[in-house]
Design an enzyme around this catalytic site. Structure first.
Site: not given
Ligand code: SAH
Length: 283
Positions: A130
């Site tokens: 993000s």
């Molecule tokens: N906060 C993270 C943002 C990653 S993007 C950072 O600092 O990098 C969002 C993430 O949510 C992705 O890696 C995706 O795989 C994950 N995601 C989506 N659905 C999910 C679920 N049901 N359970 C766990 N993770 C999930």
């Protein structure tokens, strides 16, 4: 309007282990590179965060700071935080955490020179880290009105682990869950050596929350679905707050805040956002 744009799908499979990226020697796009060279800040313990919080009232790197050897990321990171402040982020602990956690350690070395720009970046498997502004905004919403640390926090969507590291400075305990094995492993690798002993990484489907850690003082999601799963609301403590993107009546994704009170939940819809999709199951 704050937007969190997903990056391109840059990787079709788990990324092979790589050496930890160093900070690039030249940062052409940031004026902060002209600032005084200062020694490296290591993101470590809540104590380090507290020390950083104590210094957060100063406007920037002190001219008296001892000079380090070669280019260092601290001045650029502090410049990023000054921009966040100009954008309205004001919670001292959030600002301190954003100053402390080295974002360039969470992205591929080829992207490290963009790590302190206010942009989301690809982290592999079609996911994105993000924007700093979004990380700070969501963190601030969780901490709003509190000067003490949050209790236990659940993060859904560990991704590369950056937001989780920021949260570890704001809460006594953090559980962060990721559904993609490749990213769960990558986050573990990125966080190794940061000594964030209050941060626990979990591999699983975060749609179900993580009942063993419940109730949570705060829940935060970095992926958006059509609604907020009931499991998250169930696992939120009374007095707790949830911040997540979700599709709202407008048919668009908005940041949604849910406050759980003794008499029920209060739902507040905030600005439009664009996060990667919340998916069920693991992969
Ligand atoms: N906060 C993270 C943002 C990653 S993007 C950072 O600092 O990098 C969002 C993430 O949510 C992705 O890696 C995706 O795989 C994950 N995601 C989506 N659905 C999910 C679920 N049901 N359970 C766990 N993770 C999930």
């Amino acid at each position: 309007m704050k937007r969190h744009l997903p990056g391109p799908a840059t990787s079709a499979g788990p990324t092979p282990p790589k050496p930890r990226p160093g900070f690039p020697a030249r940062l052409v796009s940031s004026p902060a590179t002209l600032a005084a060279k200062v020694p490296r800040t290591v993101a470590t313990s809540p104590a380090a965060s507290a020390r950083s919080a104590a210094s957060s009232r100063s406007p920037g790197p002190s001219p008296q700071a001892p000079s380090g050897t070669g280019m260092d990321s601290q001045a650029v990171r502090w410049a990023m935080v000054r921009k966040l402040e100009a954008q309205g982020v004001s919670h001292p602990a959030v600002l301190a955490a954003m100053r402390t956690v080295e974002r360039h350690r969470f992205v591929d070395s080829a992207l490290a020179n963009q790590a302190y720009e206010d942009t989301s970046l690809p982290i592999g498997l079609g996911q994105t880290i993000s924007k700093p502004n979004v990380v700070a905004r969501m963190s601030e919403l969780l901490c709003q009105g509190r000067s003490e640390k949050l209790g236990r926090v659940l993060e859904i969507g560990t991704g590369c682990g950056y937001q989780a590291a920021v949260l570890s400075h704001l809460a006594r305990e953090v559980y962060s869950i990721e559904r993609l094995r490749g990213l769960h492993d990558k986050a573990r690798e990125n966080l190794r050596g940061m000594r964030l002993s209050n941060l626990h990484l979990l591999f699983g489907d975060g749609m179900l929350g993580y009942v063993k850690g419940a109730p949570y003082a705060a829940i935060i999601a970095a992926a958006g679905g059509n609604d907020i799963p009931d499991a998250w609301i169930d696992q939120l403590a009374v007095g707790g707050r949830l911040v997540a993107p979700a599709v709202t009546g407008s048919g668009r994704q908005n940041l949604v805040v849910i406050d759980k009170t003794a008499t029920g939940v209060v739902r507040t819809v905030l600005e439009a956002v664009l996060f990667v999709p919340l998916k069920s199951g693991v992969a």
